[in-house]
Design a protein around this motif. Structure first.
Motif, short mmCIF file in Angstrom:
data_model
loop_
_atom_site.label_atom_id
_atom_site.label_comp_id
_atom_site.label_asym_id
_atom_site.label_seq_id
_atom_site.Cartn_x
_atom_site.Cartn_y
_atom_site.Cartn_z
N ARG A 162 -7.02 4.15 -7.18
CA ARG A 162 -7.57 2.94 -7.85
C ARG A 162 -8.58 2.08 -7.05
O ARG A 162 -9.84 1.80 -7.72
CB ARG A 162 -6.65 2.23 -8.79
N ALA A 163 -8.14 1.66 -5.90
CA ALA A 163 -9.10 0.88 -5.10
C ALA A 163 -10.16 1.69 -4.48
O ALA A 163 -11.22 1.03 -4.73
CB ALA A 163 -8.07 0.23 -3.98
N SER A 164 -9.94 2.84 -4.38
CA SER A 164 -11.19 3.67 -3.91
C SER A 164 -12.28 3.74 -4.82
O SER A 164 -13.34 3.77 -4.58
CB SER A 164 -10.71 4.90 -3.40
N GLU A 165 -11.64 3.98 -6.09
CA GLU A 165 -12.68 4.24 -7.02
C GLU A 165 -13.42 2.97 -7.46
O GLU A 165 -14.59 2.97 -7.64
CB GLU A 165 -12.01 4.80 -8.35
N ALA A 166 -12.66 1.78 -7.48
CA ALA A 166 -13.54 0.28 -7.98
C ALA A 166 -14.43 0.33 -6.62
O ALA A 166 -15.57 -0.26 -7.06
CB ALA A 166 -12.30 -0.57 -7.93
N ALA A 167 -14.04 0.32 -5.39
CA ALA A 167 -15.01 0.12 -4.45
C ALA A 167 -16.22 1.03 -4.44
O ALA A 167 -17.34 0.66 -4.31
CB ALA A 167 -14.16 0.30 -2.92
N ARG A 168 -15.88 2.38 -4.84
CA ARG A 168 -17.02 3.24 -5.01
C ARG A 168 -18.07 2.77 -5.85
O ARG A 168 -19.49 2.78 -5.70
CB ARG A 168 -16.55 4.75 -5.21
N GLN A 169 -17.46 2.57 -7.07
CA GLN A 169 -18.19 1.96 -8.13
C GLN A 169 -19.26 0.71 -7.87
O GLN A 169 -20.36 0.33 -8.20
CB GLN A 169 -17.57 1.72 -9.43
N ALA A 170 -18.56 -0.18 -6.98
CA ALA A 170 -19.23 -1.17 -6.51
C ALA A 170 -20.23 -1.16 -5.35
O ALA A 170 -20.97 -1.92 -4.87
CB ALA A 170 -18.27 -2.32 -6.12
N GLY A 171 -20.20 0.17 -4.84
CA GLY A 171 -21.01 0.46 -3.64
C GLY A 171 -20.52 -0.05 -2.44
O GLY A 171 -21.41 -0.36 -1.46
N VAL A 172 -19.19 -0.32 -2.19
CA VAL A 172 -18.71 -0.81 -0.83
C VAL A 172 -17.61 -0.18 -0.37
O VAL A 172 -17.02 0.69 -1.32
CB VAL A 172 -18.28 -2.40 -1.22
N SER A 173 -17.03 -0.37 0.56
CA SER A 173 -15.93 0.12 1.28
C SER A 173 -14.87 -0.65 0.96
O SER A 173 -14.76 -1.83 1.06
CB SER A 173 -16.06 0.07 2.97
N PRO A 174 -13.44 0.09 0.56
CA PRO A 174 -12.60 -0.54 -0.02
C PRO A 174 -11.78 -1.44 1.28
O PRO A 174 -10.79 -2.06 1.09
CB PRO A 174 -11.68 0.43 -0.73
N GLY A 175 -12.09 -0.94 2.48
CA GLY A 175 -11.25 -1.51 3.55
C GLY A 175 -10.22 -0.38 3.84
O GLY A 175 -10.07 0.42 3.20
N SER A 176 -9.40 -0.48 4.94
CA SER A 176 -8.41 0.51 5.46
C SER A 176 -7.58 -0.34 6.27
O SER A 176 -7.92 -1.43 6.90
CB SER A 176 -9.02 1.70 5.85
N ASP A 177 -6.72 0.49 6.85
CA ASP A 177 -5.51 -0.08 7.79
C ASP A 177 -5.09 -1.40 7.49
O ASP A 177 -5.09 -2.19 8.49
CB ASP A 177 -6.44 0.01 9.34
N ILE A 178 -4.44 -1.57 6.56
CA ILE A 178 -3.65 -2.61 6.02
C ILE A 178 -2.38 -2.53 6.70
O ILE A 178 -1.87 -1.39 6.54
CB ILE A 178 -3.79 -2.79 4.71
N MET A 179 -2.01 -3.29 7.38
CA MET A 179 -0.77 -3.08 8.21
C MET A 179 0.18 -4.44 7.87
O MET A 179 -0.20 -5.44 7.76
CB MET A 179 -0.92 -3.09 9.77
N ILE A 180 1.33 -4.20 8.47
CA ILE A 180 2.58 -5.29 8.53
C ILE A 180 2.76 -5.17 10.11
O ILE A 180 2.87 -4.13 10.68
CB ILE A 180 3.75 -4.96 7.97
N HIS A 181 2.18 -6.44 10.82
CA HIS A 181 2.20 -6.21 12.03
C HIS A 181 2.74 -7.62 12.94
O HIS A 181 3.09 -8.51 12.16
CB HIS A 181 0.97 -5.74 12.72
N GLY A 182 2.71 -7.57 14.22
CA GLY A 182 3.23 -8.78 14.91
C GLY A 182 1.94 -9.52 15.37
O GLY A 182 0.79 -9.24 14.78
N VAL A 183 2.14 -10.20 16.36
CA VAL A 183 0.85 -11.07 16.99
C VAL A 183 0.02 -10.28 17.90
O VAL A 183 0.70 -9.58 18.63
CB VAL A 183 1.43 -12.43 17.57
N ARG A 184 -1.29 -10.53 17.98
CA ARG A 184 -2.11 -9.90 19.06
C ARG A 184 -1.42 -9.80 20.42
O ARG A 184 -0.88 -10.73 20.67
CB ARG A 184 -3.44 -10.50 19.13
#
Length: 179
Positions: A113-135
């Protein structure tokens, strides 16, 4: 300042630099042992409005953590770089042991769903969403990192907390992110 105090100050600075350098380079890092099956989560619930992550096992709460989110967290993620944390139901699809943010669990965003919405808007949906610690190198901040939302759309906890979460969340675990 006496010679002895100068030497102590220099040694303290060298020690701090070495400790920060080792954390930054991840030298000598060990992975947390996996928790027993009874202590492993079957679902991760993230509530953006309350900045809370809850680990659940078959509907029972195992643990709760305060989190920092993307720098502009209100609303659904629409494109790469918008600073929003996505909303929806995903899963943990990869555990990253050498993350720049101590340890990380990647979430299966973007979905179709997010990939299709971004494709239709002509943008990248983003990726590498993580649960992570501090840098890496900034682990000494501990809970201070939660004073503001600072990630690019991820969910951040302290390094001690990501070690607990890592041990209790196997790949494939459901992740629900609510507004």
């Amino acid at each position: 300042m006496s010679r002895m105090l100068k030497r102590i100050a220099i040694l303290a600075l060298i020690g701090a630099a070495v400790a920060l350098g080792l954390e930054f380079t991840q030298a000598f890092r060990t992975l947390p042992a996996l928790a027993s099956t009874e202590e492993q989560a079957t679902r991760v619930l993230i509530e953006k409005a309350t900045r809370r992550l809850t680990l659940e096992r078959n509907g029972q709460v195992l643990a709760r953590y305060e989190v920092a989110l993307g720098s502009d967290p209100v609303g659904q993620k629409a494109r790469e770089g918008d600073g929003r944390t996505p909303e929806g139901v995903y899963s943990v699809d990869f555990k990253h042991p050498r993350s720049r943010y101590h340890l990380a669990l990647r979430i299966s965003y973007p979905d179709a769903r997010a990939s299709e919405a971004a494709r239709q808007a002509g943008v990248s949906p983003g990726s590498d969403i993580m649960i992570h610690g501090v840098r890496n190198g900034l682990g000494w901040l501990g809970g201070l990192h939660r004073e503001r939302d600072w990630t690019d759309g991820c969910i951040a906890v302290t390094n001690a907390e990501i070690r607990e979460i890592w041990s209790r969340v196997p790949e494939g675990t459901t992740v629900e992110i609510r507004p």
